[in-house]
Design a protein around this motif. Structure first.
Motif, mmCIF file in Angstrom:
data_model
loop_
_atom_site.group_PDB
_atom_site.id
_atom_site.type_symbol
_atom_site.label_atom_id
_atom_site.label_comp_id
_atom_site.label_asym_id
_atom_site.label_seq_id
_atom_site.Cartn_x
_atom_site.Cartn_y
_atom_site.Cartn_z
ATOM 1 N N GLY A 189 0.802 -1.211 0.000
ATOM 2 C CA GLY A 189 0.000 0.000 0.000
ATOM 3 C C GLY A 189 0.837 1.264 0.000
ATOM 4 O O GLY A 189 0.470 2.268 -0.603
ATOM 5 N N GLU A 190 1.993 1.203 0.646
ATOM 6 C CA GLU A 190 2.914 2.335 0.603
ATOM 7 C C GLU A 190 3.464 2.513 -0.813
ATOM 8 O O GLU A 190 3.672 1.528 -1.523
ATOM 9 N N PRO A 191 3.774 3.744 -1.210
ATOM 10 C CA PRO A 191 4.417 3.906 -2.521
ATOM 11 C C PRO A 191 5.819 3.293 -2.528
ATOM 12 O O PRO A 191 6.628 3.572 -1.636
ATOM 13 N N ILE A 192 6.060 2.437 -3.498
ATOM 14 C CA ILE A 192 7.384 1.828 -3.637
ATOM 15 C C ILE A 192 8.350 2.822 -4.279
ATOM 16 O O ILE A 192 7.930 3.891 -4.721
ATOM 17 N N ILE A 193 9.619 2.466 -4.323
ATOM 18 C CA ILE A 193 10.579 3.332 -5.020
ATOM 19 C C ILE A 193 10.836 2.785 -6.421
ATOM 20 O O ILE A 193 10.504 1.636 -6.733
ATOM 21 N N GLY A 194 11.450 3.628 -7.261
ATOM 22 C CA GLY A 194 11.842 3.214 -8.613
ATOM 23 C C GLY A 194 13.172 2.466 -8.570
ATOM 24 O O GLY A 194 13.386 1.667 -7.661
ATOM 25 N N ALA A 195 14.002 2.701 -9.564
ATOM 26 C CA ALA A 195 15.293 2.006 -9.629
ATOM 27 C C ALA A 195 16.420 3.036 -9.693
ATOM 28 O O ALA A 195 17.114 3.146 -10.701
ATOM 29 N N PRO A 196 16.609 3.785 -8.604
ATOM 30 C CA PRO A 196 17.639 4.831 -8.642
ATOM 31 C C PRO A 196 19.024 4.226 -8.827
ATOM 32 O O PRO A 196 19.325 3.183 -8.234
ATOM 33 N N PRO A 197 19.862 4.871 -9.627
ATOM 34 C CA PRO A 197 21.228 4.376 -9.770
ATOM 35 C C PRO A 197 21.967 4.447 -8.440
ATOM 36 O O PRO A 197 21.713 5.326 -7.625
ATOM 37 N N VAL A 198 22.862 3.483 -8.257
ATOM 38 C CA VAL A 198 23.687 3.434 -7.047
ATOM 39 C C VAL A 198 25.139 3.603 -7.468
ATOM 40 O O VAL A 198 25.604 2.923 -8.380
ATOM 41 N N TYR A 199 25.818 4.516 -6.803
ATOM 42 C CA TYR A 199 27.229 4.767 -7.096
ATOM 43 C C TYR A 199 28.059 4.497 -5.847
ATOM 44 O O TYR A 199 27.707 4.941 -4.759
ATOM 45 N N CYS A 200 29.178 3.799 -6.043
ATOM 46 C CA CYS A 200 30.118 3.575 -4.944
ATOM 47 C C CYS A 200 31.154 4.682 -4.943
ATOM 48 O O CYS A 200 31.829 4.895 -5.960
ATOM 49 N N PHE A 201 31.310 5.335 -3.798
ATOM 50 C CA PHE A 201 32.322 6.379 -3.770
ATOM 51 C C PHE A 201 33.713 5.794 -3.511
ATOM 52 O O PHE A 201 33.853 4.600 -3.251
ATOM 53 N N GLU A 202 34.700 6.653 -3.611
ATOM 54 C CA GLU A 202 36.092 6.185 -3.634
ATOM 55 C C GLU A 202 36.561 5.732 -2.263
ATOM 56 O O GLU A 202 36.529 6.493 -1.308
ATOM 57 N N PRO A 203 37.071 4.509 -2.168
ATOM 58 C CA PRO A 203 37.636 4.043 -0.906
ATOM 59 C C PRO A 203 39.042 4.623 -0.701
ATOM 60 O O PRO A 203 39.611 5.235 -1.602
ATOM 61 N N HIS A 204 39.605 4.377 0.470
ATOM 62 C CA HIS A 204 40.877 4.995 0.815
ATOM 63 C C HIS A 204 42.009 4.527 -0.098
ATOM 64 O O HIS A 204 42.887 5.306 -0.458
ATOM 65 N N GLN A 205 42.012 3.270 -0.447
ATOM 66 C CA GLN A 205 43.057 2.742 -1.329
ATOM 67 C C GLN A 205 42.350 2.049 -2.492
ATOM 68 O O GLN A 205 42.119 0.836 -2.454
ATOM 69 N N PRO A 206 42.032 2.825 -3.508
ATOM 70 C CA PRO A 206 41.085 2.339 -4.519
ATOM 71 C C PRO A 206 41.464 1.033 -5.197
ATOM 72 O O PRO A 206 40.632 0.136 -5.323
ATOM 73 N N GLU A 207 42.721 0.900 -5.612
ATOM 74 C CA GLU A 207 43.089 -0.325 -6.347
ATOM 75 C C GLU A 207 42.949 -1.551 -5.460
ATOM 76 O O GLU A 207 42.578 -2.621 -5.944
ATOM 77 N N GLN A 208 43.278 -1.427 -4.189
ATOM 78 C CA GLN A 208 43.217 -2.590 -3.303
ATOM 79 C C GLN A 208 41.780 -3.059 -3.093
ATOM 80 O O GLN A 208 41.542 -4.174 -2.641
ATOM 81 N N CYS A 209 40.828 -2.183 -3.373
ATOM 82 C CA CYS A 209 39.404 -2.518 -3.226
ATOM 83 C C CYS A 209 38.783 -2.939 -4.554
ATOM 84 O O CYS A 209 37.563 -3.112 -4.629
ATOM 85 N N ASN A 210 39.611 -3.089 -5.570
ATOM 86 C CA ASN A 210 39.108 -3.413 -6.918
ATOM 87 C C ASN A 210 38.010 -2.446 -7.340
ATOM 88 O O ASN A 210 37.074 -2.818 -8.044
ATOM 89 N N TRP A 211 38.139 -1.218 -6.910
ATOM 90 C CA TRP A 211 37.185 -0.157 -7.247
ATOM 91 C C TRP A 211 37.698 0.557 -8.487
ATOM 92 O O TRP A 211 38.868 0.935 -8.548
ATOM 93 N N LYS A 212 36.837 0.689 -9.484
ATOM 94 C CA LYS A 212 37.238 1.295 -10.754
ATOM 95 C C LYS A 212 36.192 2.326 -11.148
ATOM 96 O O LYS A 212 35.052 1.964 -11.441
ATOM 97 N N PRO A 213 36.551 3.591 -11.137
ATOM 98 C CA PRO A 213 35.539 4.619 -11.410
ATOM 99 C C PRO A 213 35.102 4.612 -12.878
ATOM 100 O O PRO A 213 35.940 4.573 -13.768
ATOM 101 N N ASP A 214 33.801 4.640 -13.091
ATOM 102 C CA ASP A 214 33.297 4.819 -14.454
ATOM 103 C C ASP A 214 32.594 6.167 -14.593
ATOM 104 O O ASP A 214 32.093 6.479 -15.666
ATOM 105 N N VAL A 215 32.582 6.930 -13.520
ATOM 106 C CA VAL A 215 32.027 8.286 -13.553
ATOM 107 C C VAL A 215 33.017 9.205 -12.848
ATOM 108 O O VAL A 215 33.491 8.877 -11.755
#
Lengths: 245, 245, 245, 245, 245, 245
Positions: E150-176
C-alpha cells in the motif's frame, strides 16, 4: 632497539589440521629463525575432516575432538609453535561478535609480524573463507584505538592466504613462494601426526615439491639456491619495501 | 662470493619521460644503494607526448627528438642511471624481431636483478602495453640457451609494472609500495627536467605523496618509519623468499 | 549414419614436447577409443626448450631440431597419434597469414571433433599464447564458407586449453578433469622419450597424480571409479548437451 | 556557441553488416537528433559472413563484395548515416600502419562526439577485437599533436563497445542501455537490407526486446517512460558529468 | 508534471565522516542544484575512526560519539544536506533485519533519484562493504510491492560507490568522474569540520585534484571546461539514456 | 549395477517461480528421461515477486503465499517434478543453521546426481545469491561423515547456476547450453501457470530462443541437430570425464 623485540606470527586455521598441510613449512621456518609462532584452530574439524575416525565406529563428537586435538598439538610441537583451540564447531563454522573480539584479543596479545590464514574463496569448503574473513576483521578491530581503549593496538602485519586444496577453483594465485627446503623434514614429520588423513600425506608432499620447482624457476636457473620444497602464499595487502631485487 | 657482484637493474620506458614520472624514485633509490641502473627509451615520445613543443611552432620531428633526448639524459644523470635510446618512433610504437633481439641483448649485457616497465593494459596509450610485452618477451628470449648459444643467459629477474597515468582504468593494482622518501628530492629534480610537460610536475608529486601515505598505512601506524613519498608497483611474477615479515 | 564416421582430434603444440607433457593422456585415451588424433608442432622448441642439448656443446640449430623431431615422433607413436612439424622457429614463435591458412587447411582436412592447445595467457612463455590464438583464428577461418569456397567447412569443435607449467600464474582454471588412469603408462612412456628434459618427468608425473586426486574428489568418494591420474583442461566455449549428470 | 557546432559520431564496423545489427538503433537515434553519423566498414565480411551468398554458387569474391556493399549502403541510408569502405579483407582482418593512419585521419575529419565499435574480446570472431583495438589506437593517434602537426587534433570522445553475438562469452558487460524505442522501425528496416543473413533478423529483434525490458527495469517501474527496444553498450572510459541522476 | 517534483538523493555512510571525504562534492553540487540530499550515518566511527580523540585521554564512547556527531552535523550543514544517525556501532558494524527495514523505510520516504554508498570490497575496512550491501538490499526491499503493501514503492535509482581509501586494493574502478570544481570550497570547508582526522585533509584534497586532472583528460584537452577538482564513482547498474555523447 | 539405481536431481529455488523460468527445461528434460527431480522453494516470493497480486487489493501475505504455492505446484506437476516449500520468507530471505541442516537433510534423502540453483552474484536480488550459497553449504554438510554419523553421505554432484534475469550484470557466464527443444512445450505450459507474472512469459520465451540459437552455433552448422530452444548454465565445479568430444 627493534632487534631486541622478539618477532612473532599468528596462524588462523579453520580446522585443526589445516595449519599443518598448508603452512607447516612457514611455521617451522620462522620458528627456527626465532619467531614466536602461535596457531589458533577455530574448530577441530570434527564433522567434516575426520571421516576415517568416524568410520571406525563407536565414535562420539567428543572423542573425535580429543583425537584431533592430540594430533594438532603433536604437530604444533614438532613445528615449534604454540597452539590454542577455539572449539567453535565445524560444518558449519560460525562466528559471532564475541568470537571476533576473542580473536582480536589474540592479535593484541601476539602483536604478530605477519599473519597466515585461508583463502578468501573456496567452493569446496565454506569454513575456510569464513576463517579468512574472521581473521581479516579481527585484525582490523585490533588496530582500532577505540576497541578496549588504552590497550596497545597492533600495527599492519601482512596477511597471507595459504594454499587451498584445489587452488585454481578457489581463484587463489600465489604471489609469494616460500622456500621451505631447510625445514621440509619437520613439516613432513608434522604431517605424519595426522593419522586420520593419511591419504593426504603424499598429496601435500607433491604440493611442496611442485611449489619447490616453481620457486626454483622464479629465482632463475642461474641462481645458486637449491630449492626442493616450497609453499605458495597469496598476499592480501601490498608490501612496503626499499629494495626490489 | 655474491657480494662482490655489482647489482643491476633495467628500466624499459616507452617514451623518453616515462621512466622519470613512473620509476624515478626506484632508479634513484637503487642507484644510491650501489646498483647499476640502465634505462632503455624505446622512443622519444616525439609525436604523442610533446604537445607543448609542437605548439611552439617551427618544429620538426628531429628537433622535438633532440629536445626530448636532452631532457631525458639530464633526468637520468640526476637519478644516477645510464640511458640509451632505441628511437623506434611513437604513436604508434612498433617492434619487429630485430628490436626484440636488440632488447634481449641488453638483458644479456645488463644481467638485471630486477626489471621495471609499463603496465600490461592501458586504454589511453597503446605504446605502453606494447613496451611491457616487448620487455617480457625479450626477457624470455634472453633466458633461452638456444638464443646466441654460448653467451651467458640471464636468470629470472622479477618484473614490476610501474604506475600508469590512470591506474584503475588500466586494471593496475600495486602489490609493492616502494618507500622513496630518501630520494624524493632527486626524483623531483629529475621531473623538473621535463620542461615540455610542466602540467605533470604537480600531478606526479601528488601521486608520490598518496603512495607515501598508503605505504605508511600498510606498514602500520605503530611502525617508526617516516614515509612521505612512495611509488607503487605491480609484480608480474611471484617472489621467492625465506621471510614473510 | 554418424557411427560410421571416424572421430578425430587436433592438437596444436607450440614446441615439439608440449603435447606430451600437457595432453599425452588425452591423446592416448582418445586414440585408444578409436579417434584419429593429429598433432601439429609449430616449432621444435630448438632455442627455448632444449637447454640440455645446447649444453652438450658442438650443437647447431639443425642438429637440435633433428633431435627434437625424433623425440616427438617417438612420443607420438607411443601415444597413437600422427604428427607433423611446421618448423616456424621458437623464441619467438611468429605466424603470418600463410601459416594461418596452412593451419586452417589442417583443420579442414582433419575435421576435428575437438581441439587441444595452449592457454591464452602465459607470462613465462609468449610462444604458448601465440599458438593458442593462432589455433583459435585458424578454426574460425576454417569455418568460413568464403575461405576456399566449395571446400567442406568445419563445424564448431570444442577447444580445450591444456595445463601450463605454472597454472595459477597463467590465470588458467580447469573446468574439465580428464581421467587418464587407463593410459597413464603410455603417457609416461611418451614422456620418457623427452631425453633432453628429464627434470620434467617427475614434475609432470606429479601433475597427473594431483589432477587424479582432484578428479576423484570431484566425482565424489561414493563413486566406484578408481582414478589415479588426470589431466586438467579449460574450455573456451560452452558445451552443448542434453544431460547434466 | 556550442549549439552551433553540429554533433557527430563515428562507427567502426569490422564487417559490412555489424553496424546494423549492433548499433543500428544508436545510429538512427542520433541521426534523428541531428548528429552526423559516419560509418567505416573495415571489410565487407565477404569470406566469413556471407555464407548464404556463397552457397548460391557461381560466386566470386568480387561479386560477394558488391552485394554486401549495396546492402550496407541501403542500410546506412535508412539509418541516416554516411558510410565508407576500407576493403581490408576479412577472415582474417589485418591492419598495418597505413590503415591505422587512414582511420586516424577519419577521426580528425569527423571530430566525433562519441565512437562505437566492437568488443575487446570475442573468441568466436578475431576480426572484431582487431577492429576495436584499431579504433582505439587510431583515436589515440588522432589526439597526438605530433601526428600531422598543425592539423586540429581530436578531443577525448567516449568509446562504446556494441553487443557481440554471444555477450557473456566475450566478457562484455553493458553499462549503458540505450532506449531505441523511437527508432526501432528504422533499425528493423535496415536489418531487412541484409538479405544474406535472414536467420539473424529475428535473433537481433529479440536482442532489442530483451535490452528494452532491461532498460525498463533499470529506470524503475515507477518511471513513465515506455521502453520497448534497447541496445546495450560497454564504455571503455569513465564519463565526466555534473549530474548523477 | 515531472518538473514540479523536487529531486532527491540518499547517501549512506558507514561512519560519520565518510560522506564528507568521499561524497562531499556530489552532495554540495546536487544540493546547489536544488536536490534534497539526505545522509544516513550508520555509526559514528567511534571505535575505528576516532584515534585522535581517544589519544587525548579521559574519553568515553559516549563522548567520542558526541564529538563525531557535532562534526558530522556541521559538515552536512555546510554541504547543504540533512543528516541522521543510526548509531549501530562500528568495528564491527552489524545490521539485523530491523536495521534493514529501517533503511528501506528511509528509501521509501526519500524516494531518491540516486544513491551513494561505499565500495563492495575493502580489505582495510569491513564496515564499508557491509554498509554497501545493506544499502543495496534495503533498496531492493523498498522496491517490493509486498513490503508494507500500500505504501508507494521506489523506482530504480542508480547506485554509485564512492572512492575508498586505497582504490586499487578494493578493486574499485571509477566509471564516472564528477566535476566538483564549482563546489570545491564547500567540500573543503566541510572537510575542515573533521578536527579529529586532520591528517586526511590534504590527502583528500589531493584525491580531488587527481580526479580533476583525470576528468579533464577524459573530456579532452580541446574541451572548454575548466576542471580542477573531481570525485570518482563506480556505478553498480547500467544507466539508461537516449544520448551517448 | 549402476543402471538399476534411479537417477535424481535437486533444484533449489529462492522464490516459488524461479525454478520455472530458469530451469523448467532442465527439469522437464531429465524427468522425461527418468530422473526423479525434486524442487525446494525456499520462499513463495510473496513480498518481492508478487506485485500483480498485491495490486489487486484485499490481499494478505497468507493469501499471496497460497496463490503462489498453487501456481508452483501446478508448474511442477507439468514439468514432472516433486516440490516442497520451506516458507522462509523473502525480501529478505534469511537462513539460520536449522535451515542449513534441513536442506542438508534433503540432499541426503535425494542423493542428487546434479543440483541446480541461482547464480552466486545478483545485484538486483539478494535472495538469489543467498539461496546459491545456502545450497552450496548444505551440499558440503551433507558430504561430511560427522554430520549425523551413520547416515549415508552424498557424493559430489555437479552444481549448475541457472540464468539470472540480467546475466551480464551478475557476472554469470554459461559454460553449458542445454538443448531443451524436445520439452519446450512443457516448459511453456509451466510458465503459463505463473498468472501473476505474465509480463515475463515472452521474456523467458525469448531467452530460450536465444540460448537455442547459441547452442546451435556452438555445435556447429554442420551438425544435424535441430535446436530451437535452450537453457544456459554455469558450472561451479570442474566436470570429470573420459571423452572430450
Amino acid at each position: 632497539m627493534e632487534t631486541t623485540v622478539k618477532k612473532s606470527a599468528l596462524v588462523v586455521s579453520a580446522h585443526s589440521a589445516d595449519f599443518v598441510w598448508r603452512a607447516g613449512g612457514a611455521i617451522a621456518l620462522h620458528a627456527s629463525r626465532g619467531y614466536d609462532v602461535h596457531v589458533v584452530c577455530l574448530s577441530f574439524g570434527e564433522r567434516g575432516e575426520s571421516a576415517k575416525l568416524w568410520r571406525k565406529g563407536n565414535m562420539t563428537e567428543a572423542l573425535v575432538k580429543q583425537h584431533r586435538q592430540k594430533e594438532a598439538e603433536a604437530a604444533a610441537e614438532i613445528l615449534g609453535a604454540s597452539i590454542e583451540f577455539f572449539d567453535l564447531g565445524d560444518y558449519p563454522l560460525r562466528a559471532d561478535k564475541e568470537t571476533l573480539f576473542r580473536l582480536a584479543d589474540v592479535f593484541r596479545k601476539i602483536q604478530p609480524h605477519f599473519v597466515l590464514t585461508h583463502s578468501i574463496q573456496d567452493p569446496y569448503n565454506y569454513d575456510h573463507p569464513l576463517a579468512a574473513n574472521l581473521t581479516q576483521e579481527a585484525r582490523i578491530i585490533a588496530q582500532a584505538e577505540g576497541y578496549r581503549p588504552g590497550e596497545p593496538i597492533i600495527g599492519a602485519p601482512p596477511v597471507y592466504c595459504f594454499e587451498p586444496h584445489q587452488p585454481e577453483q578457489c581463484n587463489w594465485k600465489p604471489d609469494v613462494l616460500l622456500d621451505i627446503t631447510s625445514v621440509w623434514d619437520k613439516k613432513y614429520a608434522a604431517i605424519q601426526c595426522m593419522a586420520g588423513q593419511e591419504h593426504l600425506w603424499e598429496y601435500y608432499t607433491r604440493v611442496a615439491q611442485q611449489r619447490g620447482v616453481q620457486a626454483k624457476r622464479n629465482v632463475g636457473i642461474t641462481s645458486p639456491n637449491v630449492i626442493s620444497h616450497g609453499e605458495g602464499y597469496q598476499s592480501l595487502f601490498p608490501r612496503v619495501t626499499e629494495d626490489l631485487s
